[in-house]
Design an enzyme around this catalytic site. Structure first.
Site, PDB file in Angstrom:
ATOM      1  N   SER A  47      -4.290  -1.499   0.597  1.00 43.42           N
ATOM      2  CA  SER A  47      -3.286  -2.367   1.002  1.00 43.42           C
ATOM      3  C   SER A  47      -3.948  -3.739   1.483  1.00 43.42           C
ATOM      4  O   SER A  47      -4.901  -3.596   2.514  1.00 43.42           O
ATOM      5  CB  SER A  47      -2.452  -2.079   2.207  1.00 43.42           C
ATOM      6  OG  SER A  47      -1.425  -2.847   2.627  1.00 43.42           O
ATOM      7  N   ALA A  48      -3.612  -4.611   0.913  1.00 44.74           N
ATOM      8  CA  ALA A  48      -4.335  -5.936   1.001  1.00 44.74           C
ATOM      9  C   ALA A  48      -4.193  -6.551   2.507  1.00 44.74           C
ATOM     10  O   ALA A  48      -5.201  -7.245   3.137  1.00 44.74           O
ATOM     11  CB  ALA A  48      -3.678  -7.205   0.042  1.00 44.74           C
ATOM     12  N   HIS A  49      -3.393  -6.329   3.461  1.00 42.07           N
ATOM     13  CA  HIS A  49      -3.061  -6.769   4.589  1.00 42.07           C
ATOM     14  C   HIS A  49      -4.176  -6.075   5.587  1.00 42.07           C
ATOM     15  O   HIS A  49      -4.544  -6.660   6.748  1.00 42.07           O
ATOM     16  CB  HIS A  49      -1.667  -6.982   5.001  1.00 42.07           C
ATOM     17  CG  HIS A  49      -1.033  -5.809   5.441  1.00 42.07           C
ATOM     18  ND1 HIS A  49      -1.150  -5.208   6.614  1.00 42.07           N
ATOM     19  CD2 HIS A  49      -0.649  -4.675   4.475  1.00 42.07           C
ATOM     20  CE1 HIS A  49      -0.453  -4.037   6.730  1.00 42.07           C
ATOM     21  NE2 HIS A  49      -0.266  -3.696   5.379  1.00 42.07           N
ATOM     22  N   CYS A  73       5.589   7.941  24.219  1.00 40.87           N
ATOM     23  CA  CYS A  73       6.213   6.806  25.331  1.00 40.87           C
ATOM     24  C   CYS A  73       6.409   5.513  24.818  1.00 40.87           C
ATOM     25  O   CYS A  73       7.153   4.844  25.071  1.00 40.87           O
ATOM     26  CB  CYS A  73       5.380   6.638  26.595  1.00 40.87           C
ATOM     27  SG  CYS A  73       4.922   8.327  27.215  1.00 40.87           S
ATOM     28  N   GLY A  96       1.020  -1.169   0.062  1.00 47.53           N
ATOM     29  CA  GLY A  96       0.044   0.092   0.020  1.00 47.53           C
ATOM     30  C   GLY A  96       0.821   1.367   0.008  1.00 47.53           C
ATOM     31  O   GLY A  96       0.512   2.284  -0.689  1.00 47.53           O
ATOM     32  N   THR A  97       1.935   0.976   0.748  1.00 48.79           N
ATOM     33  CA  THR A  97       2.881   2.496   0.778  1.00 48.79           C
ATOM     34  C   THR A  97       3.606   2.486  -0.649  1.00 48.79           C
ATOM     35  O   THR A  97       3.483   3.635  -1.145  1.00 48.79           O
ATOM     36  CB  THR A  97       4.090   2.151   1.685  1.00 48.79           C
ATOM     37  OG1 THR A  97       3.539   1.899   2.927  1.00 48.79           O
ATOM     38  CG2 THR A  97       5.157   3.269   1.512  1.00 48.79           C
ATOM     39  N   GLN A 151      -7.536   1.892   5.360  1.00 44.73           N
ATOM     40  CA  GLN A 151      -8.220   1.447   6.489  1.00 44.73           C
ATOM     41  C   GLN A 151      -9.845   1.509   6.017  1.00 44.73           C
ATOM     42  O   GLN A 151     -10.583   0.606   6.919  1.00 44.73           O
ATOM     43  CB  GLN A 151      -8.329   2.768   7.448  1.00 44.73           C
ATOM     44  CG  GLN A 151      -6.903   2.699   8.140  1.00 44.73           C
ATOM     45  CD  GLN A 151      -6.517   1.348   8.781  1.00 44.73           C
ATOM     46  OE1 GLN A 151      -7.160   0.878   9.418  1.00 44.73           O
ATOM     47  NE2 GLN A 151      -5.106   1.232   8.719  1.00 44.73           N
TER      48      GLN A 151
END
Length: 481
Positions: free
Chosen positions: A194-196, A322, A69-70, A177
């Site tokens: 993105s497939a995952h 954090c 996807g990136t 998303q």
């Protein structure tokens, strides 16, 4: 062990697993070859493209598969900007885009282009009017996610797409998303996913460039995937990705599952502030993804909180500095102006049992309480604590060289301390100064710039401002009550 991080990557869909195993036997050959094995592989690739295109809502010849996807985002941004070079070199994107968009924007800016960030409100949503005001004759491309990956807020993509179409500017939508839950509305020009994220295997993305959108692929030419995604296709993974996306669309229970998960998230949104003191639930409560909720806990070390939840059997994510190796708060939370410390993101995968959510709600209060106790903060808040863990609060009389000119009160030296210590130190001493007087916190922790103003909003105190002060910054707070 309950897995509550589907926004990072969803568990492999059963259909994806079956398709992956089957295509390993049938789809190993080169789909560009004319012999029998190649033709068989080509049929599988074409079928996968048609299935994915139908699920997205585009033509098959508008969709290409990418290694991630990136990569789809980077290819889409660079190709659209290059094709629009004569029209302008200005890129617009929201302040809460995925890092892949921000990184692409940085490359564009380094190459001589310009960019502008569209602000968001406290829920993380862009106003369509802000886009309309920012569009100009030199605007080459607008990037807007369909829904935020950290807080779940849905963006007004359909409204923005109409504005962009009227202005003659292409809109690239990062749908990573939202695509698992349905097609993206509106006349957008480009789309990446993105497939995952929907239960397909990792290593597969998709990029859609609608007909009529000018596009100039960058980098060395390649004959595969319409010249937009070079290299040999990972056909088994592509087939599995398309099969799982088609299964989600074809399953009549998908809408019901989304509604069921929304109810579970509604329960988390309502119960966490009741069970845990000093919590801020962030993101739009209505216009949001059905499975995702994010909240932040005051006076909590985010890394310790996530480790303790993991020990209790829950896999969750966080945008807190954090938990980051860079100690920099999430750019999404920063743009929203909300608390970042003690941040927890829960994103429920398909099939999450109600009992798992109930158990999480039982475990969370004790986990937060134990983390706060280690820092010397009782469960009800930190204001009444007389001393910090390991010693008294570091306070000193105010000095003109150490604080902004507006400040004239107590100074808390939190230099060298990381979140959430600066905020804890502030909370412990605010009650010691008269109403109307100030407390100045000296801190070199980047999170303080975000969390001290957020604390003031939560505790109804006045945030006066910030000034440079030696090794860090001086944050001035005026006591209201």
């Amino acid at each position: 062990m309950p897995y509550f991080d589907a926004a990072s990557t969803a568990p492999l869909h059963p259909v994806a697993r079956e398709a992956l195993l089957a295509s390993l036997d049938e789809g190993w050959a080169d789909p560009a070859r004319l012999y029998r094995e190649g033709r068989r592989a080509r049929l599988l690739l074409d079928a996968a493209r048609e299935a994915a295109a139908e699920a997205v809502g585009c033509r098959p010849d508008e969709l290409v598969f990418t290694p991630s996807g990136t990569q789809a985002v980077h290819t889409g941004v660079s190709g659209a900007l290059a094709a629009r070079r004569r029209a302008g070199r200005r890129l617009l994107h929201s302040a809460v885009e995925h890092s892949s968009v921000l990184h692409a924007a940085e490359v564009h800016e380094a190459a001589g282009g310009s960019r502008a960030e569209l602000p968001v409100d406290r829920t993380g949503r862009v106003a369509a009017g802000e886009v309309a005001a920012a569009l100009g004759t030199d605007t080459a491309l607008v990037c807007l996610q369909s829904a935020n990956h950290e807080v779940g807020t849905e963006q007004p993509v359909d409204e923005v797409a109409e504005l962009c179409r009227e202005a003659g500017v292409p809109l690239l939508v990062d749908a990573a998303q939202s695509l698992p839950w349905g097609p993206v509305p509106g006349p957008w020009s480009l789309l990446a996913a993105s497939a995952h994220k929907w239960g397909g295997p990792p290593g597969v993305g998709l990029l859609v460039v609608r007909k009529g959108t000018r596009f100039a692929p960058q980098g060395p030419a390649d004959e595969r995937e319409s010249g937009r995604s070079p290299g040999f296709e990972n056909l088994p993974a592509i087939v599995a990705a398309a099969a799982s996306l088609r299964a989600l669309r074809a399953d009549p229970g998908t809408a019901g599952e989304a509604a069921r998960l929304r109810l579970l998230v509604d329960r988390i949104r309502a119960r966490v502030p009741e069970l845990v003191p000093d919590v801020e639930v962030v993101g739009d409560p209505v216009r949001r993804l059905p499975h995702l909720v994010t909240f932040s806990c005051l006076y909590v070390d985010g890394e310790t909180l996530l480790h303790e939840l993991d020990r209790a059997g829950f896999s969750v994510s966080s945008g807190s500095s954090c938990t980051s190796s860079t100690l920099t708060p999430s750019h999404v939370l920063r743009a929203m102006g909300v608390l970042s410390e003690g941040n927890v993101r829960i994103s429920l995968p398909y099939g999450t049992a109600e009992a798992e959510v109930e158990r999480f709600l039982e475990v969370l209060p004790q986990v937060v309480r134990s983390v706060r106790e280690r820092l010397g903060v009782p469960a009800a808040g930190g204001e009444e604590v007389p001393a910090a863990a390991g010693g008294a609060p570091r306070t000193a009389p105010a000095t003109p060289a150490a604080e902004p000119a507006e400040a004239a009160g107590m100074v808390v030296d939190a230099l060298g301390k990381r979140c959430p210590i600066p905020v804890i130190e502030l909370a412990k001493v605010i009650g010691e100064v008269p109403v109307g007087e100030t407390v100045t916190v000296l801190s070199d922790d980047e999170a303080a710039r975000q969390d001290i103003p957020a604390w003031c909003t939560m505790r109804d105190q006045e945030y006066v401002g910030e000034r440079a002060a030696g090794r860090g910054a001086a944050y001035v707070v005026r006591r209201r009550a």
